[in-house]
Design an enzyme around this catalytic site. Structure first.
Site, short mmCIF file in Angstrom:
data_model
loop_
_atom_site.label_atom_id
_atom_site.label_comp_id
_atom_site.label_asym_id
_atom_site.label_seq_id
_atom_site.Cartn_x
_atom_site.Cartn_y
_atom_site.Cartn_z
N PRO A 178 0.79 -1.23 0.00
CA PRO A 178 0.00 0.00 0.00
C PRO A 178 0.83 1.29 0.00
CG PRO A 178 -0.11 -1.10 2.13
CD PRO A 178 0.55 -2.05 1.20
N ASN A 179 0.29 2.24 -0.71
CA ASN A 179 0.82 3.62 -0.78
C ASN A 179 2.10 3.75 -1.61
OD1 ASN A 179 -1.24 4.75 0.95
ND2 ASN A 179 -0.24 3.65 2.62
N ARG A 220 5.28 11.11 -2.24
CA ARG A 220 5.06 10.69 -0.86
C ARG A 220 6.36 10.80 -0.05
NH1 ARG A 220 4.63 4.45 1.17
NH2 ARG A 220 4.15 4.96 3.33
N TYR A 274 11.46 8.31 1.15
CA TYR A 274 11.33 7.35 0.05
C TYR A 274 11.96 7.79 -1.26
CZ TYR A 274 7.97 5.58 3.46
OH TYR A 274 7.39 5.11 4.61
N ASN A 307 8.02 -5.70 -1.24
CA ASN A 307 7.95 -4.59 -0.30
C ASN A 307 6.52 -4.56 0.24
OD1 ASN A 307 7.86 -2.27 1.18
ND2 ASN A 307 8.87 -0.98 -0.34
N ALA A 310 3.32 -0.92 4.69
CA ALA A 310 2.82 -0.92 6.08
C ALA A 310 2.45 -2.32 6.57
CB ALA A 310 1.63 0.02 6.20
N HIS A 363 4.52 -4.64 9.04
CA HIS A 363 4.50 -4.57 10.50
C HIS A 363 3.22 -5.15 11.10
CE1 HIS A 363 7.62 -1.89 9.18
NE2 HIS A 363 6.75 -1.05 8.66
N ASP A 421 1.59 -15.88 6.14
CA ASP A 421 1.10 -17.24 5.94
C ASP A 421 1.02 -17.59 4.46
OD1 ASP A 421 0.92 -17.64 8.64
OD2 ASP A 421 -1.27 -17.47 8.76
N GLU A 470 12.83 -9.39 1.14
CA GLU A 470 12.06 -8.27 1.70
C GLU A 470 12.83 -6.98 1.41
OE1 GLU A 470 11.37 -8.60 5.95
OE2 GLU A 470 10.89 -6.45 6.10
N HIS A 498 12.84 -2.59 1.44
CA HIS A 498 12.27 -1.30 1.87
C HIS A 498 13.11 -0.18 1.30
CE1 HIS A 498 9.65 -3.36 4.65
NE2 HIS A 498 10.70 -4.09 5.01
N LEU A 499 12.43 0.88 0.89
CA LEU A 499 13.16 2.06 0.40
C LEU A 499 13.84 2.79 1.55
CD1 LEU A 499 10.01 2.27 -1.30
CD2 LEU A 499 11.73 3.36 -2.73
N SER A 500 13.12 2.93 2.66
CA SER A 500 13.67 3.66 3.80
C SER A 500 14.40 2.68 4.74
CB SER A 500 12.53 4.36 4.57
OG SER A 500 11.66 3.39 5.15
N ARG A 505 13.85 3.86 12.11
CA ARG A 505 12.64 4.70 12.22
C ARG A 505 11.86 4.37 13.50
NH1 ARG A 505 9.61 4.81 6.60
NH2 ARG A 505 8.55 6.51 7.70
N ARG A 511 7.99 0.25 13.30
CA ARG A 511 8.50 -0.16 11.99
C ARG A 511 9.67 -1.14 12.14
NH1 ARG A 511 5.93 3.32 8.28
NH2 ARG A 511 5.53 5.32 9.26
C1 DQA Z 1 8.34 0.93 3.56
C2 DQA Z 1 8.49 1.16 5.08
C3 DQA Z 1 7.17 0.92 5.79
O1 DQA Z 1 7.33 1.12 7.19
C4 DQA Z 1 6.13 1.92 5.29
O2 DQA Z 1 4.88 1.66 5.90
C5 DQA Z 1 6.03 1.93 3.81
C6 DQA Z 1 7.22 1.80 2.99
C7 DQA Z 1 9.63 1.30 2.80
O3 DQA Z 1 9.75 0.89 1.68
O4 DQA Z 1 10.49 1.99 3.34
O5 DQA Z 1 4.94 2.14 3.27
O6 DQA Z 1 8.06 -0.42 3.32
#
Ligand code: DQA
Length: 147
Positions: free
Chosen positions: A10-11, A18, A23, A75, A78, A81, A88, A99, A101-103, A108, A112
């Site tokens: 998501p997002n 964003r 990011y 990725n 959210a 977490h 599953d 796995e 993540h950009l950040s 953080r 997270r």
């Molecule tokens: C994220 C880190 C997550 O905590 C956050 O909710 C995201 C992006 C990242 O790519 O850094 O939406 O997965």
């Protein structure tokens, strides 16, 4: 040739505008174009899916098994977490995944720093903004063609 799925939660469709401090400034489309080009140049097939809802992401994991996907770059955003359902699903299909993540999630907020995926992933790449996906792709290529 490997069949690789990049799955984004998501997002992440809002990348570019964003929270660029977390990011980066690149859109998801721009990042995926680079990863797709890299995979293609190495002779691998890459598909990319971004979804905002948990159930649809679970179904995308199920579909990956039917489509004989060899590796997933994931990725969960959210859902990293929170999502037992996605964990599953990945355990059920047994497709190896990285796995991403950009950040730098480890640096953080405390919530997270909990991941439902890290202990079952091949590995975790975080903190390199859009380049995290390229590094994951490189890790998969190294697995396929060990030096
Ligand atoms: C994220 C880190 C997550 O905590 C956050 O909710 C995201 C992006 C990242 O790519 O850094 O939406 O997965």
């Amino acid at each position: 040739m490997a069949n690789i799925l990049v799955l984004n939660g998501p997002n992440l469709n809002l990348l570019g505008s964003r929270e660029p401090g977390q990011y980066g400034h690149r859109t998801l489309e721009e990042i995926m174009e680079d990863v797709e080009r890299f995979a293609g140049a190495c002779g691998h097939e890459l598909q990319h899916v971004q979804e905002n809802s948990e159930g649809v992401l679970v179904e995308a994991v199920h579909k990956a098994a039917n489509d004989n996907v060899d590796y997933i770059i994931f990725n969960p955003a959210a859902y990293t977490h929170t999502s037992v359902a996605l964990r599953d699903a990945l355990l059920a299909v047994r497709i190896p995944f990285i796995e991403v993540h950009l950040s730098a999630v480890a640096a953080r907020e405390p919530f997270r720093q909990v991941s439902y995926f890290s202990d079952i992933a091949m590995g975790v790449i975080q903190g390199f903004r859009g380049e995290s996906y390229m590094l994951a792709m490189q890790a998969i290529i190294n697995q396929i063609e060990p030096q």
